[in-house]
Scaffold this motif. Structure first.
Motif, PDB file in Angstrom:
ATOM      1  N   ILE A   1       2.238   9.899   5.255  1.00 56.52           N
ATOM      2  CA  ILE A   1       1.932   8.497   5.568  1.00 56.52           C
ATOM      3  C   ILE A   1       0.592   8.138   4.929  1.00 56.52           C
ATOM      4  CG2 ILE A   1       3.329   8.464   7.648  1.00 56.52           C
ATOM      5  CD1 ILE A   1       0.887   8.723   9.381  1.00 56.52           C
ATOM      6  N   GLY A   2       0.519   6.886   4.464  1.00 56.41           N
ATOM      7  CA  GLY A   2      -0.652   6.470   3.700  1.00 56.41           C
ATOM      8  C   GLY A   2      -1.907   6.305   4.526  1.00 56.41           C
ATOM      9  N   SER A   3      -1.727   6.142   5.836  1.00 59.96           N
ATOM     10  CA  SER A   3      -2.870   5.914   6.718  1.00 59.96           C
ATOM     11  C   SER A   3      -2.470   6.287   8.143  1.00 59.96           C
ATOM     12  CB  SER A   3      -3.265   4.434   6.669  1.00 59.96           C
ATOM     13  OG  SER A   3      -4.151   4.115   7.717  1.00 59.96           O
TER      14      SER A   3
ATOM     15  N   HIS B   1      -3.929   6.058  -3.153  1.00 62.69           N
ATOM     16  CA  HIS B   1      -5.123   5.399  -3.692  1.00 62.69           C
ATOM     17  C   HIS B   1      -6.408   6.117  -3.294  1.00 62.69           C
ATOM     18  CE1 HIS B   1      -2.393   2.027  -4.285  1.00 62.69           C
ATOM     19  NE2 HIS B   1      -2.029   2.196  -3.029  1.00 62.69           N
ATOM     20  N   ARG B   2      -6.463   6.496  -1.994  1.00 59.61           N
ATOM     21  CA  ARG B   2      -7.732   7.017  -1.475  1.00 59.61           C
ATOM     22  C   ARG B   2      -7.859   8.527  -1.637  1.00 59.61           C
ATOM     23  NH1 ARG B   2      -6.734   3.468   3.958  1.00 59.61           N
ATOM     24  NH2 ARG B   2      -7.602   1.486   3.251  1.00 59.61           N
ATOM     25  N   THR B   3      -6.741   9.210  -1.647  1.00 60.36           N
ATOM     26  CA  THR B   3      -6.779  10.681  -1.834  1.00 60.36           C
ATOM     27  C   THR B   3      -5.695  11.093  -2.838  1.00 60.36           C
ATOM     28  OG1 THR B   3      -5.254  11.078   0.019  1.00 60.36           O
ATOM     29  CG2 THR B   3      -7.603  11.124   0.540  1.00 60.36           C
TER      30      THR B   3
ATOM     31  N   ALA C   1       5.703   6.995   3.691  1.00 54.79           N
ATOM     32  CA  ALA C   1       5.564   5.664   4.295  1.00 54.79           C
ATOM     33  C   ALA C   1       4.201   5.078   3.947  1.00 54.79           C
ATOM     34  CB  ALA C   1       5.703   5.766   5.815  1.00 54.79           C
ATOM     35  N   ALA C   2       4.209   3.847   3.466  1.00 56.41           N
ATOM     36  CA  ALA C   2       2.935   3.196   3.158  1.00 56.41           C
ATOM     37  C   ALA C   2       3.105   1.687   3.195  1.00 56.41           C
ATOM     38  CB  ALA C   2       2.429   3.626   1.787  1.00 56.41           C
ATOM     39  N   GLY C   3       1.998   1.009   3.397  1.00 58.68           N
ATOM     40  CA  GLY C   3       2.023  -0.447   3.440  1.00 58.68           C
ATOM     41  C   GLY C   3       1.266  -1.069   2.286  1.00 58.68           C
ATOM     42  N   MET C   4       1.333  -2.385   2.227  1.00 62.07           N
ATOM     43  CA  MET C   4       0.636  -3.206   1.223  1.00 62.07           C
ATOM     44  C   MET C   4       1.071  -2.832  -0.204  1.00 62.07           C
ATOM     45  SD  MET C   4      -2.963  -3.606   3.265  1.00 62.07           S
ATOM     46  CE  MET C   4      -3.457  -5.088   2.415  1.00 62.07           C
TER      47      MET C   4
ATOM     48  N   PRO D   1       8.731   1.232   3.507  1.00 63.03           N
ATOM     49  CA  PRO D   1       7.699   0.198   3.404  1.00 63.03           C
ATOM     50  C   PRO D   1       7.199  -0.156   4.816  1.00 63.03           C
ATOM     51  CG  PRO D   1       9.845  -0.540   2.507  1.00 63.03           C
ATOM     52  CD  PRO D   1      10.092   0.708   3.292  1.00 63.03           C
ATOM     53  N   VAL D   2       5.892  -0.103   4.991  1.00 59.47           N
ATOM     54  CA  VAL D   2       5.303  -0.389   6.303  1.00 59.47           C
ATOM     55  C   VAL D   2       4.920  -1.872   6.352  1.00 59.47           C
ATOM     56  CG1 VAL D   2       3.338   0.109   7.823  1.00 59.47           C
ATOM     57  CG2 VAL D   2       4.504   1.971   6.608  1.00 59.47           C
ATOM     58  N   GLY D   3       5.264  -2.531   7.459  1.00 59.83           N
ATOM     59  CA  GLY D   3       4.945  -3.948   7.612  1.00 59.83           C
ATOM     60  C   GLY D   3       3.536  -4.155   8.136  1.00 59.83           C
TER      61      GLY D   3
END
Ligand code: RP5
Length: 164
Positions: free
Chosen positions: A8-10, A39-41, A63-66, A86-88
């Motif tokens: 998960i992205g975050s 992006h961050r890691t 899973a990630a958003g934006m 896709p995360v809302g």
């Protein structure tokens, strides 16, 4: 050994993928869960994918958003099947993440699910279906799960009549 990797992205994506983890637990699929961002890691993401593949893992869920690049980046670094969620919750209600995840240019596929919690549950079920190709016991569990689902619909149809 984990058969499925859930990336998960975050940490803020956790609520969305909880249902997917429940499904993996229900079907007794060993899985790993990591927060890692395209992006961050970026290096950590690639390392996790390589380690998972080297360790005999079979399906990746991302899973990630934006501007959701996680599933695409994961797919770029593995020949294993990658399922994107896709995360809302963004200003665009997840449409941004949906288009980022679904619109992979040819050559590097991502199996994109629907936005949010429903997509997450379906991602886990699709992972189980992929694993069941070589596992008759898992196939039987999937059939039983579907029967349970059908029974619930029939029960709800009876219940709703009492409300009229
Ligand atoms: C994406 O950006 C994540 O997957 C998350 O959905 C979104 C916002 O992340 P945070 O700022 O909440 O960490 O990379």
């Amino acid at each position: 050994m984990s058969q499925v990797a859930v990336l998960i992205g975050s940490e803020s994506d956790y609520d969305v993928i909880e249902g997917a983890l429940e499904i993996l637990k229900k079907f007794e699929i060993p899985f790993m869960l990591e927060v890692t961002s395209a992006h961050r890691t970026p290096e950590r993401t690639i390392r996790l994918v390589r380690e998972f593949e080297d360790g005999g893992g079979e399906v990746l869920i991302a899973a990630a958003g934006m501007a959701a690049h996680l599933a695409g980046v994961v797919a770029a670094h593995s020949a294993l099947p990658v399922i994107g969620i896709p995360v809302g919750g963004s200003a665009l209600n997840g449409l941004d993440a949906l288009l980022s995840t679904v619109q992979m240019p040819k050559g590097i596929p991502v199996a994109c699910m629907g936005i949010g919690k429903h997509g997450a549950i379906n991602a886990a079920l699709l992972a189980v279906q992929i694993l069941s190709l070589n596992d008759e016991a898992l196939k039987a569990k999937l059939r039983a799960y579907r029967k349970e689902q059908s029974a619930k619909v029939q029960q709800s149809s009876s219940r709703i009549k009492d409300r009229v």
